[in-house]
Design a protein around this motif. Structure first.
Motif, PDB file in Angstrom:
ATOM      1  N   GLY A   1       0.812  -1.201  -0.317  1.00 37.15           N
ATOM      2  CA  GLY A   1      -0.184   0.186  -0.010  1.00 37.15           C
ATOM      3  C   GLY A   1       0.803   1.356   0.034  1.00 37.15           C
ATOM      4  O   GLY A   1       1.916   1.175   0.477  1.00 37.15           O
TER       5      GLY A   1
ATOM      6  N   LEU B   1      -8.291   5.419   0.340  1.00 42.29           N
ATOM      7  CA  LEU B   1      -8.446   4.067   0.046  1.00 42.29           C
ATOM      8  C   LEU B   1      -8.401   3.754  -1.334  1.00 42.29           C
ATOM      9  O   LEU B   1      -7.830   2.848  -1.886  1.00 42.29           O
ATOM     10  CB  LEU B   1      -9.178   3.352   1.124  1.00 42.29           C
TER      11      LEU B   1
ATOM     12  N   ASP C   1      -0.916  -4.757   4.314  1.00 40.84           N
ATOM     13  CA  ASP C   1      -1.445  -3.625   3.642  1.00 40.84           C
ATOM     14  C   ASP C   1      -1.128  -3.714   1.975  1.00 40.84           C
ATOM     15  O   ASP C   1       0.077  -3.358   1.966  1.00 40.84           O
ATOM     16  CB  ASP C   1      -1.097  -2.396   4.437  1.00 40.84           C
TER      17      ASP C   1
ATOM     18  N   LEU D   1      -6.287  -3.962   3.667  1.00 38.05           N
ATOM     19  CA  LEU D   1      -5.856  -3.485   4.864  1.00 38.05           C
ATOM     20  C   LEU D   1      -5.855  -4.408   5.792  1.00 38.05           C
ATOM     21  O   LEU D   1      -6.698  -4.976   6.283  1.00 38.05           O
ATOM     22  CB  LEU D   1      -6.642  -2.198   5.610  1.00 38.05           C
TER      23      LEU D   1
ATOM     24  N   THR E   1      -7.921  -2.655  -2.489  1.00 35.45           N
ATOM     25  CA  THR E   1      -6.952  -2.191  -1.477  1.00 35.45           C
ATOM     26  C   THR E   1      -7.301  -2.995  -0.367  1.00 35.45           C
ATOM     27  O   THR E   1      -8.474  -2.922   0.015  1.00 35.45           O
ATOM     28  CB  THR E   1      -7.293  -0.574  -1.188  1.00 35.45           C
TER      29      THR E   1
ATOM     30  N   THR F   1      -2.782   3.598   2.114  1.00 33.83           N
ATOM     31  CA  THR F   1      -3.051   2.675   3.088  1.00 33.83           C
ATOM     32  C   THR F   1      -2.673   3.261   4.531  1.00 33.83           C
ATOM     33  O   THR F   1      -3.474   2.939   5.722  1.00 33.83           O
ATOM     34  CB  THR F   1      -2.654   1.548   3.092  1.00 33.83           C
TER      35      THR F   1
END
Length: 449
Positions: free
Chosen positions: A69, A123, A379, A422, A420, A128
C-alpha cells in the motif's frame, strides 16, 4: 486462523533501489500468502504453491500487479475542499483559501463528514497509511482518528498548533494547545493502528513559547512524531527570519525548541541548502517531497538527488489540498516532471520506493508496513495494468518492470487501483471481488505451512 493466497505479479523493495539494485524484488508470476492479517509468504508462484494446504483459497489476478500500500508522508485532511484553488502562492493561499475552510472544523458533524470522505479517497487511490494534519480544533483530530479506527488504517495525525498570525477562531493559547494535544495522545496514540504527531503548522504561526511547548510534548512522549513545514516558499522564509532574528536559519528555529530529531518529518524543504539537508540527515529526520503542491503554488523545485546524496530519508507526499490529487501514482509522475526541470530524472523503481518503504521509514512504521516481507501487516494493492485502453496498450508492450512502473506513474490514477487491502481485509474495490475466479491450477499438499 484465517489464511488466503493471492496470485499475480508481485513487486516490493527491501531498501532504496537506487543504491542497491538487489533491493528490488519482482516475481512476474508470484504468490502472496496472508495469514491473520499479516504476510505469511511472498515469492514465486511455482515455489510457494506446493506449500499451501488444500483448504487455502487462492484468488488469481491475471494482468495485475500486487504492491505494498502507498504511504503519504504529508497531507492535510481539512484541505480537501480547497483542492484546485486558483492563482495564489503559499501565504496568500493560506489566508484566502485554507484558513476560511479550516474554520468549519470546529463543528464535529462537519469534521466527521470530511474525515469519512478523505479516508475513502485515500483508500480508493491505494493509500493505506498517511501522516496527516488536522485543523487547530481538537474535534477535527477526534473525527479523523475515529474514522481511521473504524477502517483499521495505520494512520498518524495531530492537531495543528497556531497561536499567532492566523484568524481568530484558528488560534489557540499555549496552554490550550498543550491540554488538547496531551488529551489526544492519551485517548488515541497506540489505539488500533493509530499514532500521534505533535503538529505546529510552521514557525510563522507559532510563537517561541508555543514551539517550546511542542518540544516539551515531543520530549515527554518519545514515541510520537513531530510534523511541520519548512522552507517551502521564499516569502515564508523571509517572514520566519523577521520573526526569529536570532536564529541562524529556518532549521535553527526548530532545533532550538527541541523539534529536530529522528522522529521529525519536515514537509517541503524546497529551498534548504546542503548544510541544512546534512544537519537534518545527521539528526535522523525525514523530509516529505510534495511535488504537486510545490508546482501548484509556484514554490520551487525540490532537488531530490541532492537530498538523497546528503543521506536524508526522503518520502513522497500529496500535500492535499495544495496538491492536486490523492493519487500517489500521480505524485510519482509529478516528481518525475520536477526532476526533469532540475536535471535529475527520477527512476521509477526509486519513485515506488519513495511512496512505500521510504514513507514507512519517515513515519517510523517500517517494522509493520512499507513492503510485504513475511511478518508485516498485509496492507497491499492490486493494480490493474489494463485499467484504461491506453494503459493496456502501453503496458502490454513494456519491456521491463521499470518501464511498466513508469507507465503507471505517468498514465495511472485511481482507476489503476483495483483493490486495496488493509491488514489482509478488502477495504476498497473497483470491482466485485466475489466474481474473481479461484485459481485451481495449483496442487497443494495437506501438511501445514
Amino acid at each position: 486462523m484465517s489464511r488466503h493466497a493471492y496470485r499475480a505479479a508481485l513487486f516490493h523493495t527491501l531498501d532504496d533501489p537506487s543504491g542497491s539494485p538487489e533491493a528490488v524484488v519482482h516475481h512476474p508470476d508470484g504468490l502472496l500468502v496472508v495469514e491473520d492479517g499479516h504476510v505469511a509468504a511472498f515469492g514465486a508462484y511455482d515455489d510457494l504453491r506446493v506449500t499451501l494446504p488444500v483448504d487455502v483459497p487462492v484468488t488469481h489476478f491475471p494482468g495485475h500487479l500486487i504492491t505494498p500500500g502507498f504511504i503519504d508522508a504529508h497531507i492535510h485532511f481539512p484541505q480537501t475542499d480547497v483542492m484546485a484553488a486558483w492563482g495564489a502562492r503559499l501565504l496568500d493561499w493560506l489566508e484566502n483559501h485554507t484558513f476560511p475552510t479550516e474554520q468549519a472544523f470546529a463543528e464535529r458533524a462537519h469534521a466527521d463528514t470530511a474525515a469519512a470522505f478523505f479516508l475513502d479517497q485515500l483508500l480508493a487511490n491505494g493509500t493505506t497509511s498517511a501522516l496527516v494534519f488536522g485543523s487547530v480544533h481538537k474535534t477535527s483530530v477526534e473525527a479523523l482518528f475515529e474514522a481511521a479506527l473504524a477502517r483499521n488504517m495505520r494512520l498518524i495525525g495531530g492537531k495543528v498548533l497556531m497561536d499567532r498570525n492566523a484568524p481568530e477562531g484558528l488560534t489557540d493559547t499555549i496552554e490550550r494547545g498543550r491540554e488538547d494535544s496531551e488529551a489526544l495522545i492519551r485517548a488515541w496514540h497506540g489505539r488500533g493502528r493509530l499514532g500521534y504527531a505533535v503538529t505546529p503548522r510552521f514557525a510563522v504561526t507559532s510563537s517561541p513559547g508555543q514551539l517550546a511547548m511542542a518540544g516539551d510534548i515531543a520530549a515527554a512522549h518519545p514515541d510520537i512524531l513531530v510534523h511541520t513545514h519548512m522552507s517551502e516558499n521564499t516569502e515564508e522564509i523571509a517572514r520566519v527570519a523577521q520573526l526569529f532574528p536570532d536564529a541562524s536559519d529556518y532549521l535553527d528555529v526548530y532545533a532550538r525548541y527541541g523539534l529536530v530529531g529522528s522522529r521529525s518529518v519536515f514537509a517541503h524543504c524546497v529551498h534548504s541548502d546542503e548544510n541544512v539537508l546534512r544537519r537534518l540527515a545527521k539528526a535522523g529526520a525525514s523530509v516529505a517531497f510534495c511535488p504537486s503542491s510545490n508546482l501548484m503554488l509556484g514554490s520551487g523545485l525540490f532537488r531530490l538527488k541532492r537530498a538523497c546524496a546528503c543521506g536524508l530519508n526522503t518520502a513522497l507526499a500529496s500535500d492535499i489540498g495544495a496538491g492536486a490529487s490523492f493519487s500517489m501514482l500521480s505524485m510519482m509522475g509529478e516528481a518525475y516532471k520536477v526532476g526533469q526541470l532540475s536535471g535529475d530524472a527520477l527512476d521509477p523503481l526509486h519513485a515506488f520506493y519513495l511512496a512505500t518503504l521510504a514513507g514507512a521509514r519517515a513515519l517510523h512504521i517500517e517494522d509493520r508496513v512499507g513492503n510485504l516481507e513475511p511478518g508485516k501487516e498485509a496492507d497491499f494493492l492490486v493494480l490493474d495494468l489494463a485499467a484504461t485502453p491506453l494503459l493496456a496498450r502501453r503496458t502490454a508492450g513494456a519491456a521491463s518492470l521499470a518501464e511498466t512502473l513508469f507507465i503507471l506513474s505517468i498514465l495511472g490514477d485511481d482507476r489503476v487501483v483495483a483493490h486495496t487491502f488493509l491488514a489482509g481485509h478488502l477495504a476498497n474495490s473497483r470491482n466485485d471481488v466475489s466474481g474473481l475466479a479461484r485459481d485451481t491450477a495449483w496442487q497443494p499438499i495437506t501438511s501445514p505451512c
